[in-house]
Every structure is written in C-alpha cells, then in structure tokens.
Design a protein around this motif. Sequence first.
Motif, mmCIF file in Angstrom:
data_model
loop_
_atom_site.group_PDB
_atom_site.id
_atom_site.type_symbol
_atom_site.label_atom_id
_atom_site.label_comp_id
_atom_site.label_asym_id
_atom_site.label_seq_id
_atom_site.Cartn_x
_atom_site.Cartn_y
_atom_site.Cartn_z
ATOM 1 N N TYR A 1 3.539 -5.270 13.989
ATOM 2 C CA TYR A 1 2.178 -5.776 14.171
ATOM 3 C C TYR A 1 1.377 -5.637 12.882
ATOM 4 N N ILE A 2 1.458 -4.456 12.262
ATOM 5 C CA ILE A 2 0.730 -4.242 11.008
ATOM 6 C C ILE A 2 1.232 -5.204 9.936
ATOM 7 N N SER A 3 2.549 -5.369 9.872
ATOM 8 C CA SER A 3 3.133 -6.275 8.881
ATOM 9 C C SER A 3 2.665 -7.715 9.095
ATOM 10 N N SER A 4 2.441 -8.100 10.337
ATOM 11 C CA SER A 4 2.014 -9.478 10.608
ATOM 12 C C SER A 4 0.628 -9.763 10.029
ATOM 13 N N LEU A 5 -0.138 -8.720 9.750
ATOM 14 C CA LEU A 5 -1.478 -8.894 9.221
ATOM 15 C C LEU A 5 -1.487 -9.119 7.712
ATOM 16 N N ASN A 6 -0.318 -8.957 7.067
ATOM 17 C CA ASN A 6 -0.303 -9.101 5.605
ATOM 18 C C ASN A 6 -0.515 -10.540 5.156
ATOM 19 N N ILE A 7 -0.527 -11.463 6.111
ATOM 20 C CA ILE A 7 -0.853 -12.852 5.756
ATOM 21 C C ILE A 7 -2.242 -12.936 5.135
#
Length: 230
Positions: free
Chosen positions: A221-227
Amino acid sequence: MKVCLNYHNLGYNPQFGINKVHPAIFKNHVDICNDLSKDVDITITFDDGYEGVFTFARKILDKSSIKRKIVFPVVNYIGKYNTWDSSFYLNKYKHLDIEQIKILAREGWEIGSHTCKHNYLGSLNNDEIFKDLAESKEKLESIINAEVTSFAPPYGILDKNILDICKQVGYKEIFIQKNKNVRSIRDILVVERNNVYSVDRNINIIDKINNSPREKKKENYISSLNILTR
C-alpha cells in the motif's frame, strides 16, 4: 531462510514522508537481526545512497552480525543533493560522495546501481533504459575498481522487459519491492525485499522477517503511493 530488509535514509531531523529512520530505531532493528542471525540469513540494503548510510548505518552495521550490506547510489547525484526528489524542498539530503563509496566498498559493503537519475523506468523506452543502466554500472565500477552486479530499479518495480535489459547490461541480481509476476531467470536472480519505514518498530521487523502477510500488504500500500513522487 533468507530475508532482505531495505532502507532509504537514516537521520535525526523530521521529514515529509516516512523513508527516513531514526538511527536509534535502526539500531533496535539491527539488534533483532543479530538475535535471529543463527536461523535467518539477513541482507540489509539502502536505496538512493544517502550520506546518512555512511554517517549512521556504517557504524551500527560494522558491529553487527549482518554479513551482506548493499548500498544503491543514484549515480548522477553522487556527492550532490537530492534534487531528483519532488519533495526536496522539505527533504533536502546529500548523497554519498566518491570517497565515502570507496571506503564502504573497502570495508566489505557491496555497491549496486540505482540508475543515473532515479527515473521511473516505465516512462523510458528500451534504448533509454539500456543507456541508463549501462552508464550507471560503468561509472560505479570506475569508482570502486570492481564489477557491479546488483541493481535496484527506482520505485522497486520490475517487469519482464526491464529484467531482459538488466541481463543484457550484465547485472546478476535485481533487488525489488514489487514485481509484475517476474521470476528469476537463468544467470539473473530477482530478490524481493521488505521495505522499512520510520513507522516500523521491533514487532514490525519481526513480522517482516517472518513474512507476515499483514506487513507485505502494508508495504504494498505504501509503495503504491510512490506514484506521487515519480
């Protein structure tokens, strides 16, 4: 059992975001790794190659049982500040310089590539990806006078196309956080990592080492925010 824990930066001052871990918390994490080292083969990596790796992590890990330590510098920012980061006005940090990289390499750290400019590889064509991966590898090899065989793609995402280019360039291990159903192929190993953030405490590290689905879901989930920072 093998586990890879990935960090970005260490330091004391607060920052925007959760990629910088307090050195005292990092020390607690390493103590847990030391306690489990008889049963678990733990590798610790650092993406981006910030100066905090040299200032804080080096001293802590040199006294630990962690045998494999890898730092992945952003090659065009060696010795410079992180203007590639869209939030750099709030998170302005210096990267490792050439002499610090040489010292780490002499002390047994592995040096891997994190590209030249920290571009999201999905936005580049094949020729641009090949050029970036090859140039970053060559520049690092000229600094440490040794072969560079490890690569960590920015934002931790890998697909089959990028994997094929990595193999052409000569990388042997690709360290990622997420993948698109890509597995190791002949002569190249894909290593999935557990990202560690400033919010993670001892219990989270234990869960990551034990491959907790809850921790992996949180990391994804956190990684998905790196966009937001590409």
